[in-house]
Design an enzyme around this catalytic site. Structure first.
Site, PDB file in Angstrom:
ATOM      1  CE1 TYR A  39      65.065 -66.800-116.578  1.00  0.00           C
ATOM      2  CE2 TYR A  39      66.584 -68.421-117.453  1.00  0.00           C
ATOM      3  CZ  TYR A  39      65.473 -67.810-117.694  1.00  0.00           C
ATOM      4  OH  TYR A  39      64.713 -67.906-118.562  1.00  0.00           O
ATOM      5  CE  LYS A  68      66.132 -66.331-122.077  1.00  0.00           C
ATOM      6  NZ  LYS A  68      66.652 -67.296-121.184  1.00  0.00           N
ATOM      7  CG  HIS A 101      64.642 -61.996-119.842  1.00  0.00           C
ATOM      8  ND1 HIS A 101      65.296 -62.360-118.853  1.00  0.00           N
ATOM      9  CD2 HIS A 101      63.515 -62.973-120.005  1.00  0.00           C
ATOM     10  CE1 HIS A 101      64.726 -63.534-118.380  1.00  0.00           C
ATOM     11  NE2 HIS A 101      63.567 -63.724-119.116  1.00  0.00           N
TER      12      HIS A 101
END
Length: 316
Positions: A39, A68, A101
């Site tokens: 992210y 993740k 992930h």
């Protein structure tokens, strides 16, 4: 501490907005925050969490923090370094949950070269593409187990696994996965996969629980893909005096999944939490479940080819 059923997703929250967003979310009542190296905002998230704790809004023991493992760090020698990088960025000594992930192994990109490394191996190449790595998932899971052994994370789990991968994982896992995180909403109900996880004692978290809303701005969904206008949803909303979004989120939690909706709007943050004071009837639950179209918005078999010139499906 058990994982709170409604969490706060940090995908697509801009770094410059993270501190204020997290403070507002904690004030609203959120204690479960869903993060990821990919992210690109974990440092900013860490600043927000530190500010919330410094202001006395919460303690570390009251928080559930998930992160993740990214695709480029699947090789066992990179797993711990990736986890420690997330911990350093988040300003934490341990994670509550660390997830693989995607079941996609890509060639390693050194952190000092590019972080987060994202999907394309070399953006400066004549033809930038993903570059697969020959790393079996069982090797990655062994390294994940070692993270839990060392106390770097209290639990481990997986994202975006299908039924076959879950069966395979459960055949060799010394430490069983605590959580399976998958896309799930009324247009993608994933009933068999959720039932399988339940049979194995794995909790399920639904990402994108409101469906298309997360994807319209990415051109991965159209305005007409929203489930919030479906009659089954709007009728239930009118009947209960709730918003369509609250109905969809209640449907998700009532079927036993945890959820990680995201909003930077303080009013909507509170609205997304206010779903515990009513229940949907069996007929309402069935009507919403019947909306299923097997419509997947987050599909590597589609977006990897469109965005990264690399065909890499993981769902049939």
């Amino acid at each position: 501490m058990d994982m709170p059923q409604t969490g706060f997703g940090l995908w697509k929250v801009a770094s410059e907005d993270c501190r204020a967003t997290i403070l507002e979310a904690v004030r609203a009542g959120y204690r479960h925050f869903d993060c990821a190296a990919d992210y690109g905002n974990e440092e900013a998230v860490g600043e927000g969490l530190a500010a919330a704790m410094a202001d006395g809004l919460c303690s570390r023991d009251e928080l559930w923090i998930t992160s993740k493992l990214w695709n480029t760090c699947h090789a066992p020698e990179h797993v711990e370094a990736a986890c420690r990088k997330s911990l350093a960025d988040l300003g934490l000594e341990y994670l509550d949950l660390y997830l693989i992930h995607f079941p996609i192994a890509l060639e390693f990109v050194p952190f000092e070269q590019r972080y987060p490394p994202e999907w394309i191996h070399d953006p400066d190449a004549d033809k930038p593409v993903m570059q697969r790595a020959a790393v079996p998932l069982h090797q990655t899971w062994r390294a994940m187990e070692e993270l839990q052994d060392k106390g770097l994370t209290r639990q481990i789990g997986v994202c975006n696994y299908n039924s076959a991968l879950i069966h395979d994982l459960m055949s060799y896992a010394r430490i069983k996965p605590a959580v399976l995180q998958i896309e799930a909403h009324p247009y993608l109900t994933q009933e068999k996969l959720i039932r399988l996880a339940r049979d194995y004692g794995i909790a399920v978290t639904a990402f994108s629980p409101l469906g298309a809303l997360s994807y319209v701005e990415l051109d991965m969904a159209g305005e007409n893909d929203t489930v919030l206008n479906a009659p089954a949803v709007t009728k239930a909303a009118a009947r209960h005096g709730k918003t369509p979004a609250q109905i969809v989120l209640r449907w998700a939690t009532q079927r036993g999944t945890s959820i990680i909706p995201k909003s930077t709007n303080p009013e909507r943050m509170r609205e997304n939490l206010a779903i515990t004071d009513f229940s949907l009837s069996e007929d309402e639950m069935a009507a919403i479940s019947a909306l299923n179209r097997n419509r997947r918005f987050n599909d590597p078999g589609v977006f990897c080819e469109q965005a990264f010139d690399s065909f890499h499906p993981i769902y049939d």
